[in-house]
Design an enzyme around this catalytic site. Structure first.
Site, PDB file in Angstrom:
ATOM      1  N   LYS A 290       0.824  -1.209   0.000  1.00 25.33           N
ATOM      2  CA  LYS A 290       0.000   0.000   0.000  1.00 25.33           C
ATOM      3  C   LYS A 290       0.862   1.264   0.000  1.00 25.33           C
ATOM      4  O   LYS A 290       0.519   2.249  -0.647  1.00 25.33           O
ATOM      5  CB  LYS A 290      -0.901   0.022   1.243  1.00 25.33           C
TER       6      LYS A 290
ATOM      7  N   GLU B 297      -2.813   7.589   7.763  1.00 24.88           N
ATOM      8  CA  GLU B 297      -3.690   8.378   6.893  1.00 24.88           C
ATOM      9  C   GLU B 297      -4.617   9.213   7.740  1.00 24.88           C
ATOM     10  O   GLU B 297      -4.995   8.800   8.839  1.00 24.88           O
ATOM     11  CB  GLU B 297      -4.583   7.432   6.056  1.00 24.88           C
TER      12      GLU B 297
ATOM     13  N   HIS C 251     -15.432  -3.532   7.107  1.00 24.50           N
ATOM     14  CA  HIS C 251     -14.644  -2.999   5.987  1.00 24.50           C
ATOM     15  C   HIS C 251     -14.710  -3.897   4.766  1.00 24.50           C
ATOM     16  O   HIS C 251     -13.806  -3.908   3.941  1.00 24.50           O
ATOM     17  CB  HIS C 251     -13.171  -2.784   6.384  1.00 24.50           C
TER      18      HIS C 251
ATOM     19  N   ARG D 240      -6.785  -7.121 -10.551  1.00 29.18           N
ATOM     20  CA  ARG D 240      -7.538  -8.321 -10.944  1.00 29.18           C
ATOM     21  C   ARG D 240      -8.973  -7.912 -11.227  1.00 29.18           C
ATOM     22  O   ARG D 240      -9.332  -6.747 -11.063  1.00 29.18           O
ATOM     23  CB  ARG D 240      -7.530  -9.314  -9.786  1.00 29.18           C
TER      24      ARG D 240
HETATM   25  P1  ADP Z   1      -8.131  -3.482   3.014  1.00 30.03           P
HETATM   26  O1  ADP Z   1      -7.119  -3.603   1.902  1.00 30.03           O
HETATM   27  O2  ADP Z   1      -7.644  -4.034   4.334  1.00 30.03           O
HETATM   28  O3  ADP Z   1      -9.496  -3.923   2.634  1.00 30.03           O
HETATM   29  P2  ADP Z   1      -8.536  -0.667   2.365  1.00 30.03           P
HETATM   30  O4  ADP Z   1      -7.385   0.242   2.392  1.00 30.03           O
HETATM   31  O5  ADP Z   1      -9.008  -1.161   1.019  1.00 30.03           O
HETATM   32  O6  ADP Z   1      -8.234  -1.904   3.323  1.00 30.03           O
HETATM   33  O7  ADP Z   1      -9.756  -0.024   3.120  1.00 30.03           O
HETATM   34  C1  ADP Z   1     -10.942  -0.740   3.379  1.00 30.03           C
HETATM   35  C2  ADP Z   1     -12.030   0.187   3.853  1.00 30.03           C
HETATM   36  O8  ADP Z   1     -11.621   0.915   5.032  1.00 30.03           O
HETATM   37  C3  ADP Z   1     -12.427   1.266   2.874  1.00 30.03           C
HETATM   38  O9  ADP Z   1     -13.342   0.828   1.903  1.00 30.03           O
HETATM   39  C4  ADP Z   1     -13.020   2.304   3.812  1.00 30.03           C
HETATM   40  O10 ADP Z   1     -14.336   1.940   4.178  1.00 30.03           O
HETATM   41  C5  ADP Z   1     -12.150   2.222   5.048  1.00 30.03           C
HETATM   42  N1  ADP Z   1     -11.017   3.216   4.997  1.00 30.03           N
HETATM   43  C6  ADP Z   1      -9.788   3.025   4.471  1.00 30.03           C
HETATM   44  N2  ADP Z   1      -9.020   4.137   4.574  1.00 30.03           N
HETATM   45  C7  ADP Z   1      -9.764   5.069   5.205  1.00 30.03           C
HETATM   46  C8  ADP Z   1      -9.552   6.434   5.620  1.00 30.03           C
HETATM   47  N3  ADP Z   1      -8.400   7.062   5.415  1.00 30.03           N
HETATM   48  N4  ADP Z   1     -10.590   7.072   6.233  1.00 30.03           N
HETATM   49  C9  ADP Z   1     -11.764   6.461   6.450  1.00 30.03           C
HETATM   50  N5  ADP Z   1     -12.026   5.188   6.097  1.00 30.03           N
HETATM   51  C10 ADP Z   1     -11.054   4.489   5.477  1.00 30.03           C
END
Ligand code: ADP
Length: 669
Positions: free
Chosen positions: A116, A200, A235, A292
């Site tokens: 990431k 973040e 999530h 993907r």
């Molecule tokens: P993973 O790869 O573990 O699934 P992601 O980075 O794709 O994690 O994030 C999954 C979810 O977490 C997002 O769809 C969102 O709902 C929440 N999320 C991620 N980053 C943030 C952020 N900076 N602020 C608020 N919610 C977030």
């Protein structure tokens, strides 16, 4: 184009890929584990090969075994689906070395997006907007604390190697940062073997909006618009739609351009998804890129009229993208609901078992069902418990939503607990209808989406009684026909009693309580004494489990699925489970049931929270069981005293294994 492809996956996505391959005249090869010998993806493929035992590690994740099958079957390419090996750069590389095309992006693109933080650095270089944060290599705790203070709270700590929501922590103020950092690092290390994190800004009410991108090896790249995947639990997405409600053309273009720039920045080829968080003020930020096909790709297919698996095959075979950007347009609105074998009221605990009854809505231009199971198949502990994806389309969002609600009402699954009722509650919520979506939707509307279990209505009880009485009458008729004396009074099912009103008493277990209904025999039907009053009922069974009933003059259609003493009454819009207490056949069994606590699924006991002699109340946590990669807390089904515990922490138990026993005098009905 290829003549033969191997699909290194299972379930609905394997079936989905086979469908397009067949349309293109491509021969398909499936692989399967012990658990999947009778699975749909095996039946649909032209050829299928066994690759190992049920656990994915020993079958679907065994790159060498899959490459061996590819060679044996003469497959020229491998489609990895999603999950399993789909984002595994080593596997993609091994395919290349073996002279087999990996239907996915170049190895370097998978690697670039695998971390990431590395992905963020690349995106920064390509001028793709990022959530304000820190994604550097230096992991010094003091430096990270300083970074968090600078970003401003709330701050989100994320595992660099993360996925599936693991290793994520929200920190609301500076003093809590150090502890949260330590916890996130521990979780990241145990989950991914890498404790690096990034920081973040935590957005408090964002939407998850992602862009489907596609690129070919000849330098063309397009986007196929957005999907809104804000409805998430843990999530993880449960409902996705396209286009995103309320999206304006300017923002769509900006996000689409940013996603294409992201794909170009890493020399992308094939199908990819760039995930963004969209803030309330219209700012959007890159989150990650999935290299993907996504689970939710069908909504994009429904609004663009394109077959994305066909595009993948074309591009992998060296062809050109079938469209340029201006040839793509959005038509109508599509929504996908993921139907899972899980129990929303128990924190979405997966539900394991056999699909004893499965009936789906009719497929049409408006309703699409992507599934990998049939009636009779099992949902096992080994794989994702998704049963199907229900995708609906209509010209407008309101129309699509109406179709979603009616298709969910027609979706019948018995044998495992499902989230269908929960999905229907979301689809019926006024805020969802208004398009007022964000990632906190489920939490915010918890009270409306997780209704308390309600007792069976008079209508449900009447249908259950009618079903039991009609079945008994039909059985008696069959028995009479087969006996020497077909007029014997012993074959009567009219509840005939000497000197009395002809009646029968039916007792049903409904959740924790019991309900008795007296059925009086009348020439025109059964007069039932229900909790809400008397009701004259009659009806017909059609042999398929369908019951056509007349309940006090109202015509009602229902399906009643019987499994031993369990009756599931499925009516339009809901199902209710009752247990018929047969006083003769099951005398004494209830009591034994009440004194035991069994494992709801196979798993490993992580912790025992009580000991013999502990007095517990209903709902007291007793045992923590780890199953399907998650921890599940098993609570006391009733008040009582723990008498015995049959397993120690660390033990592996089978589904249905008796975990502990309650003292018998403490068992109350
Ligand atoms: P993973 O790869 O573990 O699934 P992601 O980075 O794709 O994690 O994030 C999954 C979810 O977490 C997002 O769809 C969102 O709902 C929440 N999320 C991620 N980053 C943030 C952020 N900076 N602020 C608020 N919610 C977030």
């Amino acid at each position: 184009m290829f003549d033969t492809i191997l699909i290194a996956n299972r379930g609905e996505i394997a079936c989905r890929v086979i469908r397009t391959a067949r349309k293109l005249g491509i021969r398909t090869v499936s692989v399967y584990s012990d658990a999947d010998a009778g699975a749909l993806h095996v039946a649909l493929a032209d050829e299928a090969y066994h690759i190992g035992p049920a656990p994915a590690r020993e079958s679907y994740l065994r790159a060498e075994a899959i490459l061996e099958v590819a060679a044996r079957s003469g497959s020229q390419a491998i489609h990895p689906g999603y999950g399993f090996l789909s984002e595994n750069a080593e596997f993609a590389e091994a395919c290349g070395k073996a002279g087999i095309v990996f239907i996915g992006p170049p190895v370097a693109a998978i690697r670039a997006m695998g971390s990431k933080s590395a992905a963020k650095r690349i995106m920064e270089g390509a001028a793709v907007p990022l959530v304000p944060g820190y994604h550097g290599e230096d992991q010094d705790p003091a430096l990270l604390q300083g970074g968090a203070d600078r970003i401003g709270y709330p701050v989100l700590i994320k595992a660099t190697a993360g996925g599936g929501g693991k290793g994520m922590r929200v920190v609301w103020d500076a003093p809590s940062f150090a502890d949260a950092l330590a916890a996130a690092k521990r979780e990241a290390l145990s989950g991914f073997g890498d404790d690096r994190v990034l920081l973040e800004k935590y957005l408090t009410r964002p939407r998850h909006v992602e862009i489907q991108v596609f690129a070919d090896a000849r330098g063309n790249a397009v986007h196929l618009f957005e999907r809104d995947c804000s409805i998430q639990r843990r999530h993880q997405k449960v409902l996705e739609e396209a286009p995103a409600p309320g999206m304006d053309e300017g923002l769509r273009m900006k996000m689409g351009d940013a996603a294409v720039a992201a794909a170009r920045a890493i020399g992308y080829v094939g199908a990819g998804t760039v995930e963004f968080l969209l803030d309330e003020d219209g700012s959007f930020y890159f989150m990650e890129m999935n290299t993907r096909l996504q689970v939710e790709h069908p909504v994009t297919e429904m609004i663009t009229g394109q077959d994305l698996v066909e595009w993948q095959l074309l591009v992998a075979a060296g062809g050109e993208l079938p469209c340029v950007q201006h040839e793509l347009a959005i038509g109508g609105h599509a929504i996908e609901a993921r139907i899972y074998a899980e129990d929303p009221s128990r924190d979405f605990l997966p539900s394991i078992g056999d699909l004893t009854h499965l009936r789906t809505p009719q497929e049409s231009a408006h309703v699409r069902i992507d599934t990998g199971v049939r009636q009779g198949d099992g949902v096992s502990i080994h794989y994702d418990p998704m049963i199907a994806k229900l995708i609906v389309w209509d010209a407008t969002r309101a129309g699509a939503l109406r179709r979603l609600r009616s298709a969910l009402a027609e979706y019948q699954v018995v044998g495992v607990t499902t989230n269908i009722g929960f999905l229907a509650a979301v689809a019926s919520h006024p805020a969802f209808a208004a398009g007022d979506l964000d990632t906190g939707f489920i939490e915010r509307h918890r009270a409306a989406l997780f209704p308390e279990a309600v007792p069976a209505s008079d209508q449900v009880l009447a249908l259950a009684c009618l079903d039991v009485l009609l079945c008994r009458a039909a059985e008696a008729e069959r028995a009479a026909a087969g006996s020497g004396d077909c007029w014997s009074p012993w074959h009567l099912t009219t509840g005939w009693q000497m000197n009395g009103d002809s009646h029968q008493v039916l007792t049903f277990g409904d959740n924790e309580s019991a309900v008795c209904v007296t059925a009086h025999y009348r020439p025109s039907g059964y007069l039932l004494d229900l909790p809400g009053g008397q009701l004259l009922t009659r009806g017909q069974l059609d042999g398929e489990g369908d019951l056509l009933a007349d309940l006090g003059g109202a015509r009602v259609k229902a399906t009643v699925v019987r499994h031993g003493c369990d009756l599931t009454i499925v009516t339009h819009g809901g199902s209710h489970r009752l247990t018929l207490h047969d006083p003769l056949a099951h005398a004494g069994e209830q009591e034994v049931e009440g004194g035991r606590l069994t494992a709801p699924m196979p798993g490993k006991i992580v912790a025992l929270l009580v000991e013999p002699g502990t007095r517990v109340e209903r709902g007291t946590p007793l045992v923590i069981l780890e199953a399907m990669k998650m921890e599940h807390t098993i609570t006391a089904p009733r008040d009582g005293v723990v008498a015995e515990i049959h397993f120690a922490a660390g033990a592996v138990v089978n589904e249905g294994a008796e975990l502990l026993a309650f003292a018998s005098d403490e068992v109350s009905g």
